[in-house]
Design a protein around this motif. Structure first.
Motif, PDB file in Angstrom:
ATOM      1  N   THR A   1      64.192  35.857 -44.740  1.00  0.00           N
ATOM      2  CA  THR A   1      63.140  36.473 -43.162  1.00  0.00           C
ATOM      3  C   THR A   1      62.692  37.734 -43.217  1.00  0.00           C
ATOM      4  O   THR A   1      62.058  37.851 -42.719  1.00  0.00           O
TER       5      THR A   1
ATOM      6  N   VAL B   1      63.461  39.440 -35.601  1.00  0.00           N
ATOM      7  CA  VAL B   1      64.458  37.896 -36.709  1.00  0.00           C
ATOM      8  C   VAL B   1      65.283  38.276 -35.601  1.00  0.00           C
ATOM      9  O   VAL B   1      65.676  36.970 -35.346  1.00  0.00           O
TER      10      VAL B   1
ATOM     11  N   GLY C   1      63.018  31.836 -37.815  1.00  0.00           N
ATOM     12  CA  GLY C   1      63.026  33.193 -37.687  1.00  0.00           C
ATOM     13  C   GLY C   1      64.064  33.856 -36.775  1.00  0.00           C
ATOM     14  O   GLY C   1      64.108  34.679 -36.100  1.00  0.00           O
TER      15      GLY C   1
END
Length: 486
Positions: free
Chosen positions: A107, A134, A143
């Motif tokens: 991510t 995130v 995410g």
């Protein structure tokens, strides 16, 4: 302006498998298990144990695929994880740390840094901000760390039981079955009684205005500034857009649809109805094409042309009515190039109805966040580009009896510019109409929905409403003295 290639369209669909939370959870869980056990692949008893683990975790994979836990519901995901440990399921700390490390690498570094650097030209230091996004993101995408991590850790713990030496006997299976039924009931109750923020849909077909015998407008132009959050629009420097809304009719409580994902929103805007009818439920389109008529179909019935200029994944829903532009370019170049192509389409094709998707604001929100100056700057740039485009139309005699609509398809939440499940900042969008047939200086504070876009366009152009249209025509904006039914 380069169009989206076939490769880009396929790549966009593949990326959605990793971007949308539903498919990401099982894909990532399986990937972690395979990587973590890589050194054991050659052992004779490994694959039977691995397969057994997959079979016992499969019901849980399905449950977490079916049910999202967005917004505050994600806080309830830690209780099943704690219950799992209290019931005696062995957790492998190395496996958990591996999963967390791979998750944040994917991510924060791969997606938030490398992907955005290659696609839209963000700095290679974007990870210094993206990790915060995130952790803040509250929508059901990959995410959303606070949703994905407890899901993945529970799934990995159950999957790993046969590999850690736990006997998969009758008592184990009965206990696991009871745990699963408890989790299923727990999930059902949460979604039945706490998942209460979905907007109430219109249920009847559009009927509040009879299509006029003669068109009200000769042309309708819709400019969608993708992902423009309403309160941030109010804070941005937008003199031209402010002028348009003051000289036209503004809907101050225009609500997007659920889930507020781009392909869903565009499908609803241009069909006049909801995902339950048109079939597009996320950016991950499993079966291509909407299931209902769109405004483009309505216009074809009266021999008028419509065109939508947008990025690749809109093709999945709207098909050949979309002319694509590539989304692989520096974000500072995206909207200028889109509006340049928009001018060419107007000159070359002269559509009666034209919709344009501007993407730089949304991409900035996703990559840099919405609470920073970069996001406001992109909204300000959109303002200048819209002014230039309208001036171009005027210079070429294309604004005579033309109705102009400016809106966003959805807003954005704080984390990664998240959107989908209507967190604060997502639900209500800027929306105003300007033109000779539109009332001037009017503010309408009553709540409305973006599903009214298609029937309003149909009314203005004298076309039949799309087959499943449910949004009422936005009659409050029309000068026409015709009596409208309520």
């Amino acid at each position: 302006m380069k169009r989206a290639s076939k490769f880009e369209k396929v790549a966009a669909r593949c990326w959605n498998l990793l971007n949308e939370g539903k498919p990401f959870t099982p894909i990532f869980t399986a990937g972690v298990m395979l990587l973590f056990t890589f050194t054991r692949w050659g052992e004779a008893d490994f694959w039977p144990a691995f397969g057994t683990g997959f079979l016992i975790v499969l019901p849980f994979l399905i449950l977490y695929f079916v049910y999202d836990f967005p917004l505050f519901l994600r806080n309830y995901l830690y209780f099943p994880l704690i219950a799992c440990l209290m019931l005696g399921y062995q957790a492998d700390l190395k496996l958990w740390l591996t999963a967390a490390g791979l998750y944040f690498f994917f991510t924060v570094f791969f997606w938030g840094t490398i992907y955005y650097y290659l696609r839209i030209g963000t700095t290679l230091l974007n990870f210094t901000r993206f990790w915060k996004l995130v952790l803040k993101n509250s929508d059901s995408t990959s995410g959303n760390a606070q949703e994905q991590l407890p899901k993945v850790l529970l799934l990995l713990t159950i999957w790993h039981q046969p590999l850690s030496g736990t006997a998969i006997d009758q008592n184990f299976l009965i206990g696991l079955g009871i745990f699963f039924l408890g989790l299923l009931l727990y999930t059902f109750i949460l979604h039945r009684y706490l998942f209460d923020w979905k907007p109430a849909p219109y249920t009847a077909r559009t009927s509040n205005a009879e299509i006029p015998e003669e068109p009200v407008s000769d042309r309708v132009v819709v400019i969608v500034i993708d992902g423009m959050r309403k309160d941030r629009f109010e804070a941005a420097d937008t003199p031209f857009l402010d002028k348009l809304r003051k000289e036209g009719t503004e809907y101050t409580q225009m609500e997007t649809v659920y889930p507020a994902r781009t392909v869903v929103c565009f499908s609803s805007m241009f069909t006049g109805t909801y995902p339950s009818d048109h079939g597009i439920t996320s950016n991950m389109v499993w079966k291509l094409g909407i299931k209902t008529e769109s405004i483009f179909d309505s216009l074809r019935k009266i021999n008028k042309k419509g065109k939508l200029l947008g990025i690749a994944h809109l093709v999945d829903a709207m098909g050949s009515d979309v002319e694509t532009v590539t989304a692989v370019m520096h974000n500072d170049e995206a909207d200028p190039n889109i509006m340049k192509r928009a001018k060419q389409i107007m000159l070359e094709q002269n559509p009666d109805f034209f919709a344009v998707q501007m993407i730089a604001t949304d991409q900035t929100g996703h990559s840099r966040g919405v609470l920073y100056d970069e996001y406001l700057q992109k909204i300000a740039e959109a303002d200048r580009l819209v002014e230039d485009f309208v001036s171009f139309l005027e210079e070429n005699g294309m604004m005579k009896n033309t109705t102009l609509m400016i809106c966003a398809d959805h807003g954005q939440a704080d984390g990664i510019g998240g959107h989908g499940h209507l967190d604060e900042g997502e639900r209500f969008v800027p929306f105003f109409i300007h033109g000779p047939a539109i009332k001037k200086g009017v503010r309408i504070d009553e709540k409305h929905s973006l599903v009214s876009l298609a029937p309003t366009i149909a009314y203005l152009m004298g076309a039949p409403y799309p087959s499943h249209s449910k949004g009422p025509v936005l009659t409050g904006a029309l000068k026409n003295s015709r009596k409208f039914s309520q």
